[in-house]
Design an enzyme around this catalytic site. Structure first.
Site, short mmCIF file in Angstrom:
data_model
loop_
_atom_site.label_atom_id
_atom_site.label_comp_id
_atom_site.label_asym_id
_atom_site.label_seq_id
_atom_site.Cartn_x
_atom_site.Cartn_y
_atom_site.Cartn_z
N THR A 277 8.28 -38.81 -50.18
CA THR A 277 9.29 -38.62 -49.13
C THR A 277 10.58 -39.36 -49.47
OG1 THR A 277 8.69 -40.55 -47.81
CG2 THR A 277 7.44 -38.52 -47.41
N CYS A 278 11.63 -39.06 -48.71
CA CYS A 278 12.93 -39.68 -48.96
C CYS A 278 13.05 -41.03 -48.28
CB CYS A 278 14.03 -38.75 -48.46
SG CYS A 278 14.01 -37.17 -49.31
N ASP A 279 11.96 -41.60 -47.84
CA ASP A 279 11.98 -42.86 -47.11
C ASP A 279 11.65 -44.01 -48.06
OD1 ASP A 279 11.33 -43.56 -43.80
OD2 ASP A 279 11.07 -45.07 -45.36
N SER A 280 12.46 -45.06 -48.01
CA SER A 280 12.24 -46.18 -48.94
C SER A 280 10.95 -46.93 -48.65
CB SER A 280 13.41 -47.17 -48.86
OG SER A 280 14.57 -46.53 -49.29
N ASN B 243 8.74 -35.28 -43.64
CA ASN B 243 9.57 -34.63 -44.68
C ASN B 243 9.10 -33.21 -45.00
OD1 ASN B 243 11.21 -36.89 -47.01
ND2 ASN B 243 10.91 -37.15 -44.83
#
Ligand code: PLP
Length: 444
Positions: free
Chosen positions: A321-324, A361
């Site tokens: 996903t684009c989450d850190s 996502n």
């Protein structure tokens, strides 16, 4: 504003085979028998939250198990196996009134609470129910602590059970949970002792407590080794005999991980590899949000195996996903030739993977495939017992006796295949093709 995608979209769904959880019902039956044998006369209530897949529940029901349920949905799933409601236990100490009513109407008669208010609620919504009061524990020694949110102190546990008959409830006894993936069997001793003291006080007040719920916490074979299950059984039995003597209660437990963990292997694919600021980042199609939630805070260290066979080298392992926050491990040894399309297998992933997975996502939640031939991800070996007690207040380790010594670095140092790393910083990884860190090599 957050937009939720109702049905995850995958443009090339027919090409996607990972991530997936390969799950073996036969292995669940084996684990059930092993835990039963280790714990003797303890009745096992499988914690449905660990993995509510119908095949899991069917295997548990067929083996003769009971069910620990946390919600009406779990009650429905457990009853769908054909199990009688008398084999169900409502263990969630804080529930809505409709949920309590639902359990009661379904025929569940035993409820766990940890506050006087909740005891009143159960009395109103499930009149005549049997009550267990949950004792707080520290969670120390476990990899996934359940401390803080639930559990009352001994005085409050006594007060709840003392009040129960006045509310029309049966004061059955005490429940506790020492934390999930509890690596130290002796962590059961203190709550068993405390429970015995509460039982004595209750008897002195005219009650007849008879039930002790040992909770869950029994381990699966993750990378940090645990004592054999038999040691858990012996430790608990000795503690119960010492604390309760002639007043031995009926014993039950609520295992999740130990029954189903080892029956599952999560298979993921490498999406790509990047190098940033001197670090190698490996991105998988499984991550924190779609199956590997228990790597949060690097709490659970899965045993890993990959299809690549290069020399182990340090990497950051991240999800899709684009989450850190979607980073599983900040420093793990993985083959240096690991590349797009390679597979990574996570052992003992049968629990708390699919049941946590979301569609964040737009990635499909982890799916389950039933199989009775699981890939081998290195064979785990129980830790020697009694276990050495290492302390690690930094880069130096203190063995149980003797002088402090410098640990191997937990970071970039490669692991020799087949070698055992004596690092106590809890980063034991089985990443090479032949197995490492104390895991016996095995043919795959
Ligand atoms: C109330 C309760 N019982 C049992 C379990 C199962 O614990 P484990 O999987 O560690 O055996 C849990 C896990 O969260 C729990 O909350």
């Amino acid at each position: 504003m957050t937009t939720l995608i109702a049905a995850p979209v995958d443009a090339a769904a027919e090409l996607v085979t990972t991530p997936r959880l390969m799950l073996s019902p036969r292995a669940i039956t084996r684990s059930y028998r092993a835990l039963r044998a280790a714990l003797g006369d303890v009745t096992l209530y499988y914690a449905v939250k660990a993995n509510p897949h119908p095949a899991v529940l069917a295997a548990i029901a067929e083996a003769g198990g009971c069910f620990d349920v946390a919600s009406p949905a779990e009650t429905g799933a457990a009853l769908a196996t054909g199990a009688d409601a008398s084999r169900l236990l409502s263990s969630n100490p804080m529930q809505s009134r409709p949920a309590i009513r639902h359990h009661h109407a379904a025929g569940i008669d035993t409820f766990v609470v940890d506050s006087l208010d909740e005891a009143h609620k159960v009395a109103a919504e499930a009149p005549g129910a049997t009550l267990l009061a949950r004792l707080a524990t520290s969670g120390a020694g476990s990899d996934w602590s359940l401390a803080g949110k639930f559990g009352a102190d001994p005085a409050e546990v006594f007060a709840i059970l003392d009040l129960a008959p006045q509310l029309g409830l049966q004061a059955a006894g005490v429940a506790f949970h020492v934390g999930s993936q509890q690596r130290e069997p002796e962590r059961w001793i203190a709550p068993i002792d405390t429970a015995a003291g509460i039982f004595t006080a209750l008897r002195e007040h005219g009650h007849r407590p008879w039930l002790l719920d040992l909770g869950g916490g029994f381990p699966a074979s993750h990378a940090v080794p645990c004592p054999p299950l038999a040691v858990y059984g012996r430790t608990i039995e000795a503690a119960v005999q010492a604390a309760f003597g002639a007043h031995r209660p009926r014993l039950i437990a609520e295992p999740g991980r130990a029954l189903v963990g080892d029956a599952g292997v999560l298979e993921a694919s490498v999406l790509g590899v990047a190098h940033r600021a001197g670090r190698r980042w490996v991105y998988l199609d499984a991550g924190i949000f779609n199956g590997l939630t228990e790597t949060l805070g690097e709490a659970i260290h899965y045993r890993l195996r990959t299809s690549a066979t290069g020399a182990p080298a340090a990497a950051v392992l991240a999800g899709p996903t684009c989450d850190s926050a979607d980073v599983m491990y900040r420093c793990v040894d993985l083959p240096d030739d690991l590349a797009e399309g390679d597979r990574v297998w996570f052992a003992a992933a049968g629990v708390y993977t699919t049941s946590y997975a979301s569609a964040f996502n737009g990635f499909a939640p982890l799916r389950t495939e039933l199989t009775d031939t699981l890939p081998c991800v290195g064979c785990s070996r129980p830790t020697p017992w009694p276990a050495p007690r290492w302390r690690c207040p930094g880069r130096r380790c203190w063995p149980p006796s003797g002088r402090p010594r410098t640990t191997p670095r937990c970071s970039a140092s490669p692991v020799r295949p087949g070698s055992r790393r004596a690092c106590c910083c809890r980063r034991f990884w089985a990443a090479s093709a032949t197995g490492s860190d104390g895991f016996a090599p095995c043919a795959w």
